[in-house]
Design a protein around this motif. Structure first.
Motif, mmCIF file in Angstrom:
data_model
loop_
_atom_site.group_PDB
_atom_site.id
_atom_site.type_symbol
_atom_site.label_atom_id
_atom_site.label_comp_id
_atom_site.label_asym_id
_atom_site.label_seq_id
_atom_site.Cartn_x
_atom_site.Cartn_y
_atom_site.Cartn_z
ATOM 1 N N MET A 1 26.588 17.445 30.504
ATOM 2 C CA MET A 1 27.403 18.181 29.544
ATOM 3 C C MET A 1 28.607 17.305 29.160
ATOM 4 O O MET A 1 29.294 16.798 30.022
ATOM 5 N N SER A 2 28.805 17.140 27.862
ATOM 6 C CA SER A 2 29.906 16.293 27.413
ATOM 7 C C SER A 2 31.108 17.140 27.016
ATOM 8 O O SER A 2 30.974 18.177 26.377
ATOM 9 N N PHE A 3 32.280 16.661 27.405
ATOM 10 C CA PHE A 3 33.526 17.341 27.052
ATOM 11 C C PHE A 3 33.968 16.980 25.629
ATOM 12 O O PHE A 3 34.876 17.585 25.101
ATOM 13 N N THR A 4 33.343 15.952 25.028
ATOM 14 C CA THR A 4 33.777 15.453 23.722
ATOM 15 C C THR A 4 33.839 16.575 22.697
ATOM 16 O O THR A 4 32.896 17.344 22.545
ATOM 17 N N GLY A 5 34.974 16.654 22.003
ATOM 18 C CA GLY A 5 35.148 17.655 20.957
ATOM 19 C C GLY A 5 36.613 17.979 20.745
ATOM 20 O O GLY A 5 37.489 17.447 21.430
ATOM 21 N N LYS A 6 36.852 18.865 19.751
ATOM 22 C CA LYS A 6 38.201 19.335 19.476
ATOM 23 C C LYS A 6 38.264 20.805 19.860
ATOM 24 O O LYS A 6 37.342 21.567 19.556
ATOM 25 N N TYR A 7 39.365 21.174 20.513
ATOM 26 C CA TYR A 7 39.503 22.541 21.016
ATOM 27 C C TYR A 7 40.854 23.107 20.586
ATOM 28 O O TYR A 7 41.864 22.430 20.662
ATOM 29 N N GLN A 8 40.847 24.368 20.165
ATOM 30 C CA GLN A 8 42.074 25.047 19.742
ATOM 31 C C GLN A 8 42.446 26.076 20.804
ATOM 32 O O GLN A 8 41.590 26.844 21.253
ATOM 33 N N LEU A 9 43.724 26.078 21.200
ATOM 34 C CA LEU A 9 44.192 27.038 22.202
ATOM 35 C C LEU A 9 44.009 28.460 21.674
ATOM 36 O O LEU A 9 44.409 28.775 20.560
ATOM 37 N N GLN A 10 43.395 29.322 22.498
ATOM 38 C CA GLN A 10 43.167 30.721 22.126
ATOM 39 C C GLN A 10 44.141 31.655 22.840
ATOM 40 O O GLN A 10 44.647 32.597 22.254
ATOM 41 N N SER A 11 44.350 31.400 24.138
ATOM 42 C CA SER A 11 45.232 32.278 24.901
ATOM 43 C C SER A 11 45.774 31.533 26.106
ATOM 44 O O SER A 11 45.219 30.517 26.527
ATOM 45 N N GLN A 12 46.882 32.050 26.644
ATOM 46 C CA GLN A 12 47.444 31.466 27.857
ATOM 47 C C GLN A 12 48.132 32.551 28.669
ATOM 48 O O GLN A 12 48.633 33.523 28.118
ATOM 49 N N GLU A 13 48.105 32.355 29.989
ATOM 50 C CA GLU A 13 48.737 33.303 30.914
ATOM 51 C C GLU A 13 49.781 32.557 31.732
ATOM 52 O O GLU A 13 49.537 31.430 32.178
ATOM 53 N N ASN A 14 50.927 33.197 31.948
ATOM 54 C CA ASN A 14 51.996 32.644 32.807
ATOM 55 C C ASN A 14 52.580 31.328 32.308
ATOM 56 O O ASN A 14 53.073 30.531 33.095
ATOM 57 N N PHE A 15 52.513 31.079 30.996
ATOM 58 C CA PHE A 15 53.002 29.809 30.446
ATOM 59 C C PHE A 15 54.495 29.616 30.723
ATOM 60 O O PHE A 15 54.907 28.580 31.234
#
Length: 127
Positions: A1-15
């Motif tokens: 499985m390759s991690f290659t790609g672009k990812y957009q933050l959707q949610s975060q907890e305790n930032f």
């Protein structure tokens, strides 16, 4: 499985409490918490290049699985880290007392950072 790609933050907890514990100033935390960061990952075998863009701030880290690398932390500090891979979808690093686990499941990356008893979880989707 390759991690290659672009990812957009959707949610975060305790930032906010987590960033405070890392020593980030309040104004930076307030600016950062509302921005949807984009993470671009390029994986070439055991070599990784991770670029995180949050507003106008761009942070790039390059590392090779199993080799010590210098990486930039969220607070701008540089530190030595050893990144290991568990299975074919999980990256684990321990940096200055903080444990970072990045797990890829399909098109979703879950990045969990733990410092003492504080945990920050950030979920990003492939775009």
């Amino acid at each position: 499985m390759s991690f290659t790609g672009k990812y957009q933050l959707q949610s975060q907890e305790n930032f906010e409490p987590f960033m405070k514990a890392l020593g980030l100033p309040d104004d930076q935390i307030q600016k950062g918490k509302d921005l949807k960061s984009t993470t671009e990952i390029v994986q070439d075998g055991k070599k990784f290049k991770v670029t995180v863009t949050t507003g106008s701030k761009v942070m790039t880290n390059e590392f090779t699985i199993g080799e010590e690398s210098e990486i930039e932390l969220l607070n701008g500090e540089k530190a030595k880290a050893l990144v290991q891979m568990e299975g074919n979808n999980k990256l684990i690093a321990n940096v200055k007392g903080m444990k970072s686990v990045t797990e890829l499941n399909g098109d979703t990356i879950t990045h969990t950072m733990t410092l003492g008893d504080l945990t920050c979880k950030r979920i990003s989707k492939r775009i």
